[in-house]
Design a protein around this motif. Structure first.
Motif, PDB file in Angstrom:
ATOM      1  N   GLU A   1       0.073 -12.709 -75.532  1.00 53.61           N
ATOM      2  CA  GLU A   1      -0.061 -12.896 -76.980  1.00 53.61           C
ATOM      3  C   GLU A   1       1.311 -13.047 -77.642  1.00 53.61           C
ATOM      4  N   LYS A   2       2.274 -12.229 -77.216  1.00 52.07           N
ATOM      5  CA  LYS A   2       3.633 -12.329 -77.768  1.00 52.07           C
ATOM      6  C   LYS A   2       4.265 -13.670 -77.417  1.00 52.07           C
ATOM      7  N   GLN A   3       4.037 -14.140 -76.189  1.00 53.32           N
ATOM      8  CA  GLN A   3       4.579 -15.433 -75.778  1.00 53.32           C
ATOM      9  C   GLN A   3       3.987 -16.559 -76.626  1.00 53.32           C
ATOM     10  N   ILE A   4       2.707 -16.487 -76.903  1.00 54.62           N
ATOM     11  CA  ILE A   4       2.064 -17.507 -77.734  1.00 54.62           C
ATOM     12  C   ILE A   4       2.637 -17.466 -79.144  1.00 54.62           C
ATOM     13  N   GLU A   5       2.795 -16.261 -79.689  1.00 55.47           N
ATOM     14  CA  GLU A   5       3.361 -16.123 -81.036  1.00 55.47           C
ATOM     15  C   GLU A   5       4.771 -16.711 -81.107  1.00 55.47           C
ATOM     16  N   ASN A   6       5.528 -16.603 -80.023  1.00 53.11           N
ATOM     17  CA  ASN A   6       6.896 -17.113 -79.974  1.00 53.11           C
ATOM     18  C   ASN A   6       6.963 -18.582 -79.540  1.00 53.11           C
ATOM     19  N   GLY A   7       5.818 -19.216 -79.350  1.00 51.88           N
ATOM     20  CA  GLY A   7       5.793 -20.617 -78.959  1.00 51.88           C
ATOM     21  C   GLY A   7       6.134 -20.848 -77.500  1.00 51.88           C
ATOM     22  N   GLU A   8       6.055 -19.811 -76.691  1.00 50.36           N
ATOM     23  CA  GLU A   8       6.409 -19.893 -75.270  1.00 50.36           C
ATOM     24  C   GLU A   8       5.159 -20.172 -74.428  1.00 50.36           C
ATOM     25  N   TYR A   9       4.643 -21.364 -74.571  1.00 50.53           N
ATOM     26  CA  TYR A   9       3.461 -21.743 -73.803  1.00 50.53           C
ATOM     27  C   TYR A   9       3.449 -23.259 -73.643  1.00 50.53           C
ATOM     28  N   SER A  10       2.588 -23.741 -72.746  1.00 49.86           N
ATOM     29  CA  SER A  10       2.420 -25.186 -72.592  1.00 49.86           C
ATOM     30  C   SER A  10       0.937 -25.497 -72.704  1.00 49.86           C
ATOM     31  N   ASP A  11       0.635 -26.719 -73.099  1.00 45.07           N
ATOM     32  CA  ASP A  11      -0.767 -27.092 -73.219  1.00 45.07           C
ATOM     33  C   ASP A  11      -1.361 -27.315 -71.827  1.00 45.07           C
ATOM     34  N   PHE A  12      -2.661 -27.391 -71.780  1.00 47.29           N
ATOM     35  CA  PHE A  12      -3.383 -27.490 -70.517  1.00 47.29           C
ATOM     36  C   PHE A  12      -2.983 -28.722 -69.716  1.00 47.29           C
ATOM     37  N   GLU A  13      -2.860 -29.850 -70.388  1.00 46.72           N
ATOM     38  CA  GLU A  13      -2.518 -31.093 -69.674  1.00 46.72           C
ATOM     39  C   GLU A  13      -1.150 -30.990 -69.021  1.00 46.72           C
ATOM     40  N   SER A  14      -0.179 -30.399 -69.703  1.00 51.59           N
ATOM     41  CA  SER A  14       1.158 -30.225 -69.117  1.00 51.59           C
ATOM     42  C   SER A  14       1.097 -29.279 -67.922  1.00 51.59           C
ATOM     43  N   PHE A  15       0.305 -28.245 -68.045  1.00 54.61           N
ATOM     44  CA  PHE A  15       0.146 -27.280 -66.954  1.00 54.61           C
ATOM     45  C   PHE A  15      -0.436 -27.976 -65.729  1.00 54.61           C
ATOM     46  N   ILE A  16      -1.478 -28.743 -65.931  1.00 54.83           N
ATOM     47  CA  ILE A  16      -2.132 -29.439 -64.813  1.00 54.83           C
ATOM     48  C   ILE A  16      -1.177 -30.418 -64.159  1.00 54.83           C
ATOM     49  N   LYS A  17      -0.427 -31.194 -64.939  1.00 51.94           N
ATOM     50  CA  LYS A  17       0.523 -32.152 -64.386  1.00 51.94           C
ATOM     51  C   LYS A  17       1.590 -31.450 -63.547  1.00 51.94           C
ATOM     52  N   LYS A  18       1.981 -30.270 -63.989  1.00 49.57           N
ATOM     53  CA  LYS A  18       3.032 -29.529 -63.282  1.00 49.57           C
ATOM     54  C   LYS A  18       2.547 -29.003 -61.929  1.00 49.57           C
ATOM     55  N   TYR A  19       1.296 -28.580 -61.852  1.00 52.19           N
ATOM     56  CA  TYR A  19       0.804 -27.908 -60.647  1.00 52.19           C
ATOM     57  C   TYR A  19      -0.142 -28.747 -59.782  1.00 52.19           C
ATOM     58  N   ILE A  20      -0.453 -29.952 -60.213  1.00 48.55           N
ATOM     59  CA  ILE A  20      -1.330 -30.774 -59.373  1.00 48.55           C
ATOM     60  C   ILE A  20      -0.579 -31.989 -58.887  1.00 48.55           C
TER      61      ILE A  20
END
Length: 72
Positions: free
Chosen positions: A53-72
């Motif tokens: 939750e703190k990471q999300i509040e600080n903008g420290e996250y990636s969207d689903f599509e970026s996550f999938i591209k990184k790991y697939i």
């Protein structure tokens, strides 16, 4: 059997009962159903969620599509 019909039958049985034990049992069932899932987590899991939750509040996250591209 139709769920609405089952509900009506239960309502009728509940309205007709004079047994306090039955009423208490039904109350316990409904209270148990409303249990908060948070209470079932251990402290590690709760802390992980708080951190996320703190990471999300600080903008420290990636969207689903970026996550999938990184790991697939």
């Amino acid at each position: 059997m139709d769920i609405q019909l089952e509900k009506l039958e239960l309502i009728k049985m509940l309205a007709e009962t004079e047994d306090p034990a039955i009423i208490k049992s039904i109350q316990k069932i409904f209270k148990k159903e409303k249990k908060d899932w948070w209470d079932d987590l251990n402290e590690f899991q709760k802390e992980e969620i708080r951190l996320a939750e703190k990471q999300i509040e600080n903008g420290e996250y990636s969207d689903f599509e970026s996550f999938i591209k990184k790991y697939i």
